[in-house]
Design an enzyme around this catalytic site. Sequence first.
Site, PDB file in Angstrom:
ATOM      1  N   PHE A  62      45.037  28.666  42.978  1.00  0.00           N
ATOM      2  CA  PHE A  62      45.756  28.293  41.864  1.00  0.00           C
ATOM      3  C   PHE A  62      47.201  29.461  42.289  1.00  0.00           C
ATOM      4  O   PHE A  62      46.846  30.324  42.723  1.00  0.00           O
ATOM      5  CB  PHE A  62      45.149  29.133  40.852  1.00  0.00           C
ATOM      6  CG  PHE A  62      44.203  28.387  39.824  1.00  0.00           C
ATOM      7  CD1 PHE A  62      42.812  27.786  41.165  1.00  0.00           C
ATOM      8  CD2 PHE A  62      43.893  27.768  38.612  1.00  0.00           C
ATOM      9  CE1 PHE A  62      41.885  26.798  40.029  1.00  0.00           C
ATOM     10  CE2 PHE A  62      43.349  26.972  38.475  1.00  0.00           C
ATOM     11  CZ  PHE A  62      42.382  26.557  38.777  1.00  0.00           C
ATOM     12  N   ALA A  63      48.320  29.437  41.403  1.00  0.00           N
ATOM     13  CA  ALA A  63      50.026  29.942  41.799  1.00  0.00           C
ATOM     14  C   ALA A  63      50.189  29.750  40.724  1.00  0.00           C
ATOM     15  O   ALA A  63      51.432  28.585  39.835  1.00  0.00           O
ATOM     16  CB  ALA A  63      50.242  29.359  42.747  1.00  0.00           C
ATOM     17  N   VAL A  64      50.020  30.369  39.650  1.00  0.00           N
ATOM     18  CA  VAL A  64      50.443  30.519  38.232  1.00  0.00           C
ATOM     19  C   VAL A  64      51.429  31.868  37.779  1.00  0.00           C
ATOM     20  O   VAL A  64      51.037  33.155  38.370  1.00  0.00           O
ATOM     21  CB  VAL A  64      49.338  30.695  37.056  1.00  0.00           C
ATOM     22  CG1 VAL A  64      50.185  30.918  35.834  1.00  0.00           C
ATOM     23  CG2 VAL A  64      48.682  29.580  37.262  1.00  0.00           C
ATOM     24  N   GLY A  65      52.431  31.761  37.862  1.00  0.00           N
ATOM     25  CA  GLY A  65      53.165  32.430  37.401  1.00  0.00           C
ATOM     26  C   GLY A  65      54.051  33.012  38.832  1.00  0.00           C
ATOM     27  O   GLY A  65      54.903  32.162  39.816  1.00  0.00           O
ATOM     28  N   ASP A  85      46.437  34.696  46.574  1.00  0.00           N
ATOM     29  CA  ASP A  85      47.198  35.644  47.808  1.00  0.00           C
ATOM     30  C   ASP A  85      46.480  36.590  48.665  1.00  0.00           C
ATOM     31  O   ASP A  85      46.243  37.095  48.756  1.00  0.00           O
ATOM     32  CB  ASP A  85      47.052  37.103  46.722  1.00  0.00           C
ATOM     33  CG  ASP A  85      46.077  37.032  46.234  1.00  0.00           C
ATOM     34  OD1 ASP A  85      45.005  36.192  45.834  1.00  0.00           O
ATOM     35  OD2 ASP A  85      45.522  38.054  45.395  1.00  0.00           O
ATOM     36  N   ASP A 112      41.491  32.035  46.142  1.00  0.00           N
ATOM     37  CA  ASP A 112      42.214  32.819  46.156  1.00  0.00           C
ATOM     38  C   ASP A 112      43.450  32.689  47.283  1.00  0.00           C
ATOM     39  O   ASP A 112      43.805  32.579  47.414  1.00  0.00           O
ATOM     40  CB  ASP A 112      41.786  34.572  46.077  1.00  0.00           C
ATOM     41  CG  ASP A 112      41.411  34.847  44.984  1.00  0.00           C
ATOM     42  OD1 ASP A 112      41.017  34.282  44.403  1.00  0.00           O
ATOM     43  OD2 ASP A 112      41.776  35.879  44.646  1.00  0.00           O
ATOM     44  N   GLY A 158      34.422  44.803  50.046  1.00  0.00           N
ATOM     45  CA  GLY A 158      34.286  45.799  48.840  1.00  0.00           C
ATOM     46  C   GLY A 158      32.999  46.928  49.117  1.00  0.00           C
ATOM     47  O   GLY A 158      33.179  47.816  48.746  1.00  0.00           O
ATOM     48  N   GLU A 189      34.599  35.799  38.272  1.00  0.00           N
ATOM     49  CA  GLU A 189      33.712  36.583  39.689  1.00  0.00           C
ATOM     50  C   GLU A 189      32.211  37.404  39.039  1.00  0.00           C
ATOM     51  O   GLU A 189      31.161  36.805  39.517  1.00  0.00           O
ATOM     52  CB  GLU A 189      34.095  37.864  39.827  1.00  0.00           C
ATOM     53  CG  GLU A 189      34.179  38.939  41.287  1.00  0.00           C
ATOM     54  CD  GLU A 189      34.871  39.361  42.246  1.00  0.00           C
ATOM     55  OE1 GLU A 189      35.050  39.181  43.012  1.00  0.00           O
ATOM     56  OE2 GLU A 189      34.334  41.168  41.757  1.00  0.00           O
TER      57      GLU A 189
HETATM   58  C1  UD2 Z   1      39.370  39.752  42.074  1.00  0.00           C
HETATM   59  C2  UD2 Z   1      39.484  38.616  42.894  1.00  0.00           C
HETATM   60  C3  UD2 Z   1      39.148  37.019  42.123  1.00  0.00           C
HETATM   61  C4  UD2 Z   1      38.445  37.294  40.711  1.00  0.00           C
HETATM   62  C5  UD2 Z   1      39.212  38.644  40.017  1.00  0.00           C
HETATM   63  C6  UD2 Z   1      39.052  38.482  38.665  1.00  0.00           C
HETATM   64  C7  UD2 Z   1      38.578  38.850  45.068  1.00  0.00           C
HETATM   65  C8  UD2 Z   1      39.374  38.974  46.344  1.00  0.00           C
HETATM   66  N1  UD2 Z   1      39.490  38.732  44.081  1.00  0.00           N
HETATM   67  O1  UD2 Z   1      40.530  39.886  42.719  1.00  0.00           O
HETATM   68  O2  UD2 Z   1      38.981  35.827  43.135  1.00  0.00           O
HETATM   69  O3  UD2 Z   1      37.507  37.010  40.451  1.00  0.00           O
HETATM   70  O4  UD2 Z   1      38.739  40.063  41.076  1.00  0.00           O
HETATM   71  O5  UD2 Z   1      39.188  38.329  37.944  1.00  0.00           O
HETATM   72  O6  UD2 Z   1      37.968  38.341  45.900  1.00  0.00           O
HETATM   73  N2  UD2 Z   1      46.270  34.249  39.547  1.00  0.00           N
HETATM   74  C9  UD2 Z   1      47.324  33.790  39.198  1.00  0.00           C
HETATM   75  N3  UD2 Z   1      48.318  34.641  39.287  1.00  0.00           N
HETATM   76  C10 UD2 Z   1      48.262  35.113  38.107  1.00  0.00           C
HETATM   77  C11 UD2 Z   1      47.275  35.955  38.258  1.00  0.00           C
HETATM   78  C12 UD2 Z   1      46.161  35.840  38.853  1.00  0.00           C
HETATM   79  O7  UD2 Z   1      48.036  32.586  40.094  1.00  0.00           O
HETATM   80  O8  UD2 Z   1      49.206  35.843  37.073  1.00  0.00           O
HETATM   81  C13 UD2 Z   1      45.425  33.382  40.351  1.00  0.00           C
HETATM   82  C14 UD2 Z   1      45.844  33.320  42.132  1.00  0.00           C
HETATM   83  O9  UD2 Z   1      45.023  32.285  42.298  1.00  0.00           O
HETATM   84  C15 UD2 Z   1      45.166  34.671  41.986  1.00  0.00           C
HETATM   85  C16 UD2 Z   1      43.884  34.822  41.351  1.00  0.00           C
HETATM   86  O10 UD2 Z   1      43.676  33.946  40.064  1.00  0.00           O
HETATM   87  O11 UD2 Z   1      44.994  34.346  43.662  1.00  0.00           O
HETATM   88  C17 UD2 Z   1      43.194  36.032  41.386  1.00  0.00           C
HETATM   89  O12 UD2 Z   1      43.473  37.139  41.124  1.00  0.00           O
HETATM   90  P1  UD2 Z   1      44.247  38.534  41.279  1.00  0.00           P
HETATM   91  O13 UD2 Z   1      44.536  38.005  42.897  1.00  0.00           O
HETATM   92  O14 UD2 Z   1      45.372  39.282  40.627  1.00  0.00           O
HETATM   93  O15 UD2 Z   1      42.798  38.884  41.006  1.00  0.00           O
HETATM   94  P2  UD2 Z   1      41.982  40.338  42.061  1.00  0.00           P
HETATM   95  O16 UD2 Z   1      43.199  40.740  42.817  1.00  0.00           O
HETATM   96  O17 UD2 Z   1      41.656  41.863  41.161  1.00  0.00           O
END
Ligand code: UD2
Length: 335
Positions: free
Chosen positions: A102-105, A194, A192, A216, A284
């Site tokens: 997913f690559a939103v925004g 990123d 993910d 972690g 998650e």
């Molecule tokens: C953790 C988890 C993530 C998710 C989240 C809780 C890992 C490494 N990451 O990461 O999978 O479970 O906690 O919700 O385990 N995205 C978009 N646009 C946005 C926001 C998110 O496309 O504006 C998508 C994108 O694919 C991103 C994923 O959602 O990789 C997860 O979002 P995150 O990476 O911001 O979440 P994070 O770092 O808190």
Amino acid sequence: MKHLINTKALAVVVLSALGVLFCYLFLTYRLADDDVISVSHEFHLVAPDHLQYQQPSILRGRTDVVTVTPWLAPVVWEGTFNPVLLDSIYKEKNITVSATVFAVGKYIMFLKDFLETAEQHFFVGFKVHIYVFTDRPNEVPQFKMAAGRQLTVRSVPSSKRWQEISARRMELIQTLIEQLPHRSDDYVFCLDVDSKFHGRWGTESLGGLVAVIHPGYYKDGRRSFPYERRPASRAYMAPGWGDFYYCGGAFGGLLQEVHQLAKTCRSNFEADAQERIEAAWQEESHLNRYMWINKPSKVLSPEYLWQDFKPKNPEVHIIRFSGVMKNYAEIRPNA
Ligand code: UD2
């Protein structure tokens, strides 16, 4: 009358005996041919004849890490598998491996590196189909993929809340799998965006239901895992529960298994939302609750999802996939 009953009983006995004899003959005929009557493809591992590879040892192996769970699922670390052997086995099966991302925004900025590194490391030599979900289809980078690999872009709405984007992935994964042709030995991984691949991610990761240990928390006790702790949530985990803490950023398995997981997490997330509850780590948390009850049949070590800001620990011999450093305030719609 009595005579009739005896004739009937005799007929039943004779027919049953014939049935047993037929099954026996059929089985011995097929097995003598080095074949098996009917087994699930997932567990039927056929190696090509005359394949040369290093002799496996039953006495020596990794001793610094645990390589099997208490429910006897393998935990995949570098040094626990032979890639040549595994690739040869899965080549015979003609599998397709899908990946959702997913690559939103603003997260579209991570897509180029994700896709380019996937091309170099993710199931190289196999049929791969990557599904990109984005609200910015025109910004998806164009590049040539190797033969047998393809990319499909699906438009999704944007959102003002990152939590919603992250959590809605389960619904879209569920719907995607419902639309795919259902072959019993095809797999999907949900990743993910990123993140980047740095090393091989291949056939060693295949399994019915596959979870990745979160980098972690793998040295911590279960009480300090960031599970959802409110009993009102359907993602609730009591203090004495939990095996490992799994990532939301990477999971997968056979299509039907991932479909069941996505459907359950989505419906639990939505039922929670109706009661104005959002689990601590959105999908998650629901995934961790799901895996507590439905044990993964393969567990991938933190090699399969590291974080760039963490120095490599000695037990991690190779980093295969890792989350890039990001400035949340800059990239999330609501930081
Ligand atoms: C953790 C988890 C993530 C998710 C989240 C809780 C890992 C490494 N990451 O990461 O999978 O479970 O906690 O919700 O385990 N995205 C978009 N646009 C946005 C926001 C998110 O496309 O504006 C998508 C994108 O694919 C991103 C994923 O959602 O990789 C997860 O979002 P995150 O990476 O911001 O979440 P994070 O770092 O808190």
